[in-house]
Each structure stands twice: as structure tokens, then as C-alpha cells.
Scaffold this motif. Structure first.
Motif, PDB file in Angstrom:
ATOM      1  N   PHE A   1      -2.099   0.540  -6.796  1.00  0.00           N
ATOM      2  CA  PHE A   1      -1.834   1.380  -5.629  1.00  0.00           C
ATOM      3  C   PHE A   1      -3.029   2.284  -5.310  1.00  0.00           C
ATOM      4  N   ARG A   2      -3.795   2.650  -6.326  1.00  0.00           N
ATOM      5  CA  ARG A   2      -5.050   3.358  -6.050  1.00  0.00           C
ATOM      6  C   ARG A   2      -6.016   2.431  -5.314  1.00  0.00           C
ATOM      7  N   PHE A   3      -6.046   1.159  -5.730  1.00  0.00           N
ATOM      8  CA  PHE A   3      -6.868   0.160  -5.039  1.00  0.00           C
ATOM      9  C   PHE A   3      -6.393  -0.011  -3.599  1.00  0.00           C
ATOM     10  N   LEU A   4      -5.073  -0.065  -3.397  1.00  0.00           N
ATOM     11  CA  LEU A   4      -4.515  -0.184  -2.044  1.00  0.00           C
ATOM     12  C   LEU A   4      -4.911   1.017  -1.195  1.00  0.00           C
TER      13      LEU A   4
ATOM     14  N   ASP B   1     -15.755  -7.824   9.496  1.00  0.00           N
ATOM     15  CA  ASP B   1     -14.340  -8.189   9.649  1.00  0.00           C
ATOM     16  C   ASP B   1     -13.913  -9.095   8.501  1.00  0.00           C
ATOM     17  N   GLN B   2     -14.771 -10.055   8.154  1.00  0.00           N
ATOM     18  CA  GLN B   2     -14.468 -10.957   7.040  1.00  0.00           C
ATOM     19  C   GLN B   2     -14.371 -10.169   5.722  1.00  0.00           C
ATOM     20  N   GLY B   3     -15.395  -9.412   5.423  1.00  0.00           N
ATOM     21  CA  GLY B   3     -15.434  -8.695   4.144  1.00  0.00           C
ATOM     22  C   GLY B   3     -14.299  -7.697   3.976  1.00  0.00           C
ATOM     23  N   PHE B   4     -14.106  -6.866   4.976  1.00  0.00           N
ATOM     24  CA  PHE B   4     -13.052  -5.866   4.869  1.00  0.00           C
ATOM     25  C   PHE B   4     -11.663  -6.491   4.971  1.00  0.00           C
ATOM     26  N   GLY B   5     -11.546  -7.592   5.692  1.00  0.00           N
ATOM     27  CA  GLY B   5     -10.268  -8.293   5.754  1.00  0.00           C
ATOM     28  C   GLY B   5      -9.870  -8.837   4.393  1.00  0.00           C
ATOM     29  N   TYR B   6     -10.811  -9.454   3.698  1.00  0.00           N
ATOM     30  CA  TYR B   6     -10.518  -9.964   2.354  1.00  0.00           C
ATOM     31  C   TYR B   6     -10.231  -8.829   1.374  1.00  0.00           C
ATOM     32  N   MET B   7     -10.926  -7.711   1.527  1.00  0.00           N
ATOM     33  CA  MET B   7     -10.665  -6.568   0.661  1.00  0.00           C
ATOM     34  C   MET B   7      -9.240  -6.045   0.901  1.00  0.00           C
ATOM     35  N   ALA B   8      -8.831  -5.946   2.165  1.00  0.00           N
ATOM     36  CA  ALA B   8      -7.478  -5.477   2.478  1.00  0.00           C
ATOM     37  C   ALA B   8      -6.431  -6.446   1.937  1.00  0.00           C
ATOM     38  N   LEU B   9      -6.704  -7.739   2.041  1.00  0.00           N
ATOM     39  CA  LEU B   9      -5.772  -8.740   1.526  1.00  0.00           C
ATOM     40  C   LEU B   9      -5.672  -8.655   0.008  1.00  0.00           C
ATOM     41  N   ALA B  10      -6.803  -8.530  -0.669  1.00  0.00           N
ATOM     42  CA  ALA B  10      -6.793  -8.442  -2.130  1.00  0.00           C
ATOM     43  C   ALA B  10      -6.031  -7.199  -2.590  1.00  0.00           C
ATOM     44  N   ALA B  11      -6.249  -6.083  -1.932  1.00  0.00           N
ATOM     45  CA  ALA B  11      -5.563  -4.848  -2.319  1.00  0.00           C
ATOM     46  C   ALA B  11      -4.058  -4.966  -2.091  1.00  0.00           C
ATOM     47  N   ALA B  12      -3.661  -5.509  -0.954  1.00  0.00           N
ATOM     48  CA  ALA B  12      -2.233  -5.656  -0.666  1.00  0.00           C
ATOM     49  C   ALA B  12      -1.582  -6.638  -1.628  1.00  0.00           C
ATOM     50  N   ALA B  13      -2.259  -7.736  -1.941  1.00  0.00           N
ATOM     51  CA  ALA B  13      -1.696  -8.718  -2.867  1.00  0.00           C
ATOM     52  C   ALA B  13      -1.561  -8.151  -4.270  1.00  0.00           C
ATOM     53  N   THR B  14      -2.560  -7.400  -4.710  1.00  0.00           N
ATOM     54  CA  THR B  14      -2.505  -6.787  -6.036  1.00  0.00           C
ATOM     55  C   THR B  14      -1.376  -5.766  -6.120  1.00  0.00           C
ATOM     56  N   ALA B  15      -1.260  -4.951  -5.095  1.00  0.00           N
ATOM     57  CA  ALA B  15      -0.198  -3.941  -5.080  1.00  0.00           C
ATOM     58  C   ALA B  15       1.172  -4.579  -4.889  1.00  0.00           C
ATOM     59  N   ALA B  16       1.246  -5.708  -4.192  1.00  0.00           N
ATOM     60  CA  ALA B  16       2.532  -6.383  -3.990  1.00  0.00           C
ATOM     61  C   ALA B  16       3.105  -6.866  -5.315  1.00  0.00           C
ATOM     62  N   ARG B  17       2.229  -7.349  -6.174  1.00  0.00           N
ATOM     63  CA  ARG B  17       2.684  -7.817  -7.486  1.00  0.00           C
ATOM     64  C   ARG B  17       3.297  -6.658  -8.271  1.00  0.00           C
ATOM     65  N   GLU B  18       2.637  -5.518  -8.230  1.00  0.00           N
ATOM     66  CA  GLU B  18       3.142  -4.340  -8.940  1.00  0.00           C
ATOM     67  C   GLU B  18       4.403  -3.798  -8.264  1.00  0.00           C
ATOM     68  N   ALA B  19       4.448  -3.845  -6.942  1.00  0.00           N
ATOM     69  CA  ALA B  19       5.622  -3.348  -6.224  1.00  0.00           C
ATOM     70  C   ALA B  19       6.834  -4.245  -6.464  1.00  0.00           C
TER      71      ALA B  19
ATOM     72  N   CYS C   1       9.429   3.399  -5.041  1.00  0.00           N
ATOM     73  CA  CYS C   1       9.332   1.937  -4.919  1.00  0.00           C
ATOM     74  C   CYS C   1       9.408   1.519  -3.450  1.00  0.00           C
ATOM     75  N   LEU C   2      10.307   2.125  -2.705  1.00  0.00           N
ATOM     76  CA  LEU C   2      10.426   1.824  -1.280  1.00  0.00           C
ATOM     77  C   LEU C   2       9.146   2.220  -0.552  1.00  0.00           C
ATOM     78  N   GLN C   3       8.617   3.363  -0.883  1.00  0.00           N
ATOM     79  CA  GLN C   3       7.367   3.835  -0.281  1.00  0.00           C
ATOM     80  C   GLN C   3       6.223   2.880  -0.616  1.00  0.00           C
ATOM     81  N   ALA C   4       6.190   2.385  -1.840  1.00  0.00           N
ATOM     82  CA  ALA C   4       5.161   1.417  -2.245  1.00  0.00           C
ATOM     83  C   ALA C   4       5.317   0.115  -1.475  1.00  0.00           C
ATOM     84  N   ASP C   5       6.551  -0.332  -1.291  1.00  0.00           N
ATOM     85  CA  ASP C   5       6.792  -1.551  -0.524  1.00  0.00           C
ATOM     86  C   ASP C   5       6.316  -1.408   0.917  1.00  0.00           C
TER      87      ASP C   5
END
Length: 183
Positions: A56-59, A101-119, A132-136
């Protein structure tokens, strides 16, 4: 009463209109990316219990960076829509937009995917159900920011290909070198 446009003037007016539509589309995509990334960062930062977890810090960090980049791009897109010219030299602006757009898009995707696993496991039971709801919500907003960045990357990629093919980001421009050269 105004006089009708001549053939060349009609073509130029059509190119400006099409360029204006693409610029307006990019402006809207960038505004949405800004709003969603900023909202994701705010939701990720609102609870200290969530921020104890690294994903979530990464997100938070990734969406804050994307929000700053998107704010710059909103200003550049607004400049382009208003003035009809890019903020940087045209080739540099097109490569800058597409690459970032490519670089920051992939960074946003990686952060959301990593946080989604934890959420999905809700922090292993270490955080409250409200957190938990706030994290989701933060994860969902992060994915939405990625979607708008990805759409912007498609549009900027299209403009870049058009520039490489014709020498201009504007549609129907014929400023490319002639192909009748023997070399």
C-alpha cells in the motif's frame, strides 16, 4: 456574409478540426488519469494501518507520482488544445508523451496489482474491515488510473506513428519528404 472556403483551406480546416478532437480526447483521458490516481493516493494514505503494509505504500507512491505526471500532461494537453502547438518541440513532445505514458502506466498497474493481492487477504487479518474497504477502493482507483493511462498511451502511440509516417502529428499533413528521390 462570409465567402466559402477554397479547396486547400477546407483541407487545412479539416486537419485542424481533427487535431483538435484528438487533443481534446487526450486532455480528457489525462484529466481522468489525474483524478483517479490522485484519489487512489488519497485513499491509500488515509489510514495508517494500511500504510504499515509495503504494497500500500507502493500504491501510494506510484499513484502520487502518476498524479504529478498527469497534472503536467493535463497542462501540456490544455496548452496544445488552446494554442494548437505542443509545449515542447513536436518530435520531443510525442516521444515524451508516449514513453512516459507507457512507463507510468506500467508502474500504476504494478502497484495496483501488488496491493490487490494484499487487499484480497485484507492484510492477513492485521487491519480492520473499514481499512480493508478503504484499501479495496484505493486498489480499484489505481486500476482505473492505469486504464486511462493505457488509453492515453494508445492515443499518443497513434500520434507518434502518424508523425513518423508523415512528419506531423496532424492528420493529412504532407510535410514528409518526397519519395521521388533516387536515393
Amino acid at each position: 456574409m462570409s465567402s466559402p472556403l477554397r479547396n486547400g483551406e477546407q483541407a487545412a480546416a479539416g486537419r485542424r478540426k481533427a487535431a483538435g478532437r484528438m487533443g481534446t480526447l487526450l486532455l480528457l483521458l489525462r484529466v481522468f488519469a489525474l483524478c483517479f490516481s490522485l484519489a487512489a493516493a488519497v485513499f491509500a494514505a488515509m489510514d495508517g494501518a494500511v500504510l504499515r503494509l509495503a504494497p500500500f505504500r507502493f500504491l501510494l507512491a506510484a499513484n502520487a507520482i502518476v498524479a504529478v505526471y498527469s497534472a503536467f500532461e493535463v497542462a501540456a494537453a490544455a496548452w496544445e488544445v488552446c494554442k494548437g502547438a505542443t509545449l515542447l518541440p513536436e518530435a520531443m513532445q510525442l516521444w515524451f508523451d508516449f514513453g512516459h505514458d507507457q512507463g507510468f502506466g506500467y508502474m500504476a498497474l504494478a502497484a495496483a496489482a501488488t496491493a490487490a493481492r494484499e487487499a484480497a487477504v485484507c492484510g492477513g487479518g492485521n487491519i480492520s474491515s473499514a481499512a480493508c474497504l478503504q484499501a479495496d477502493v484505493a486498489v480499484g482507483l489505481g486500476f482505473a488510473a492505469f486504464v486511462f493511462l493505457a488509453l492515453a498511451a494508445l492515443a499518443t502511440g497513434f500520434r507518434l506513428v502518424r508523425f513518423m509516417a508523415t512528419g506531423s502529428r496532424l492528420p493529412g499533413s504532407s510535410s514528409a519528404p518526397s519519395s521521388t528521390s533516387p536515393y
